[in-house]
Design an enzyme around this catalytic site. Structure first.
Site, PDB file in Angstrom:
ATOM      1  N   MET A  24      50.941  38.229  44.323  1.00 14.50           N
ATOM      2  CA  MET A  24      51.085  39.592  44.834  1.00 14.50           C
ATOM      3  C   MET A  24      50.865  40.645  43.755  1.00 14.50           C
ATOM      4  O   MET A  24      50.509  41.780  44.061  1.00 14.50           O
ATOM      5  CB  MET A  24      52.440  39.781  45.507  1.00 14.50           C
ATOM      6  CG  MET A  24      52.575  38.982  46.797  1.00 14.50           C
ATOM      7  SD  MET A  24      51.153  39.074  47.913  1.00 14.50           S
ATOM      8  CE  MET A  24      51.190  40.773  48.418  1.00 14.50           C
ATOM      9  N   ALA A  94      36.679  32.324  46.960  1.00 18.36           N
ATOM     10  CA  ALA A  94      36.786  33.777  46.790  1.00 18.36           C
ATOM     11  C   ALA A  94      35.434  34.440  47.042  1.00 18.36           C
ATOM     12  O   ALA A  94      35.343  35.421  47.778  1.00 18.36           O
ATOM     13  CB  ALA A  94      37.311  34.115  45.396  1.00 18.36           C
ATOM     14  N   GLU A 123      39.377  39.930  34.586  1.00 20.54           N
ATOM     15  CA  GLU A 123      37.934  39.814  34.373  1.00 20.54           C
ATOM     16  C   GLU A 123      37.256  38.899  35.390  1.00 20.54           C
ATOM     17  O   GLU A 123      36.114  39.138  35.794  1.00 20.54           O
ATOM     18  CB  GLU A 123      37.652  39.339  32.952  1.00 20.54           C
ATOM     19  CG  GLU A 123      38.065  40.348  31.898  1.00 20.54           C
ATOM     20  CD  GLU A 123      37.942  39.829  30.479  1.00 20.54           C
ATOM     21  OE1 GLU A 123      37.399  38.718  30.279  1.00 20.54           O
ATOM     22  OE2 GLU A 123      38.388  40.548  29.568  1.00 20.54           O
ATOM     23  N   ALA A 125      38.046  38.403  38.590  1.00 24.36           N
ATOM     24  CA  ALA A 125      37.852  39.137  39.848  1.00 24.36           C
ATOM     25  C   ALA A 125      36.779  40.210  39.692  1.00 24.36           C
ATOM     26  O   ALA A 125      35.903  40.353  40.550  1.00 24.36           O
ATOM     27  CB  ALA A 125      39.168  39.765  40.304  1.00 24.36           C
ATOM     28  N   TYR A 129      33.341  40.635  41.950  1.00 25.78           N
ATOM     29  CA  TYR A 129      32.999  41.871  42.662  1.00 25.78           C
ATOM     30  C   TYR A 129      31.645  42.423  42.212  1.00 25.78           C
ATOM     31  O   TYR A 129      30.840  42.853  43.030  1.00 25.78           O
ATOM     32  CB  TYR A 129      34.099  42.907  42.494  1.00 25.78           C
ATOM     33  CG  TYR A 129      35.466  42.413  42.901  1.00 25.78           C
ATOM     34  CD1 TYR A 129      35.638  41.479  43.923  1.00 25.78           C
ATOM     35  CD2 TYR A 129      36.608  42.846  42.246  1.00 25.78           C
ATOM     36  CE1 TYR A 129      36.888  41.014  44.284  1.00 25.78           C
ATOM     37  CE2 TYR A 129      37.874  42.389  42.604  1.00 25.78           C
ATOM     38  CZ  TYR A 129      37.999  41.471  43.622  1.00 25.78           C
ATOM     39  OH  TYR A 129      39.244  41.022  43.976  1.00 25.78           O
ATOM     40  N   LYS A 131      29.144  40.709  40.990  1.00 24.27           N
ATOM     41  CA  LYS A 131      28.102  39.822  41.512  1.00 24.27           C
ATOM     42  C   LYS A 131      27.822  40.106  42.980  1.00 24.27           C
ATOM     43  O   LYS A 131      26.724  39.835  43.472  1.00 24.27           O
ATOM     44  CB  LYS A 131      28.484  38.360  41.320  1.00 24.27           C
ATOM     45  CG  LYS A 131      28.325  37.894  39.887  1.00 24.27           C
ATOM     46  CD  LYS A 131      28.727  36.442  39.731  1.00 24.27           C
ATOM     47  CE  LYS A 131      28.670  36.028  38.278  1.00 24.27           C
ATOM     48  NZ  LYS A 131      29.188  34.678  38.072  1.00 24.27           N
TER      49      LYS A 131
END
Length: 167
Positions: A24, A94, A123, A125, A129, A131
């Site tokens: 979270m 993901a 980094e 995530a 994003y 890509k």
């Protein structure tokens, strides 16, 4: 791999994810949610137009969730949020879920822009994003409080015409 709409029978899975502090904190949210409150919220808000929630599946396993939240049908934008259970990380879930939910936002909901907030220190995530074609619009300094300190958050987005070029 597939996405499917969130069902009431998924609430125990969501409850498990929503009460995991390490997960979270990526959403900059407090991991405090009773199953009763979650069920009540689901029943009261599931028919609303401001969110679409999906469960990320691998065969019969629930591996994560992806949400389109704060859907604004006037300005045609929404926020995207994603959580994959750590034991399924690194297997392309993901990337798949993010791509499919973004596609849904543009092709089904006819959004003009999909945006997100991400910890600048995350980094992995940020790489996913980028890509997918998301661009960094700027950094919100000490915008969220997570893991005992204020965190800078990158505000990233993709416009429909940019997404169409990548498809």
């Amino acid at each position: 791999m597939k996405l499917r709409p969130l069902e009431e029978t998924d609430l125990e899975f969501i409850h498990e994810l929503a009460n995991d502090y390490s997960l979270m904190s990526y959403w900059f949210e407090e991991p405090y949610n009773s199953l009763g409150k979650l069920t009540e919220h689901y029943r009261n808000n599931n028919s609303g137009e401001s969110a679409r929630r999906f469960v990320v599946m691998n065969e019969q396993d629930k591996v994560g969730i992806v949400d389109l939240d704060y859907i604004d049908f006037i300005h045609r934008h929404c926020e995207i949020m994603l959580i994959i259970k750590p034991e399924f990380s690194g297997n392309g879930f993901a990337k798949f879920a993010f791509k499919e939910a973004t596609k849904y936002a543009f092709e089904v909901l006819n959004m003009h822009k999909v945006y997100l907030y991400v910890d600048v220190e995350n980094e992995k995530a940020v790489g996913i994003y980028k890509k997918q074609g998301f661009k960094n619009e700027g950094v919100l300094r000490e915008h969220f409080y997570a893991k005992g300190k204020y965190k800078d958050a990158a505000f990233m987005s993709i416009l429909k015409q940019e997404w169409l070029k990548n498809e």
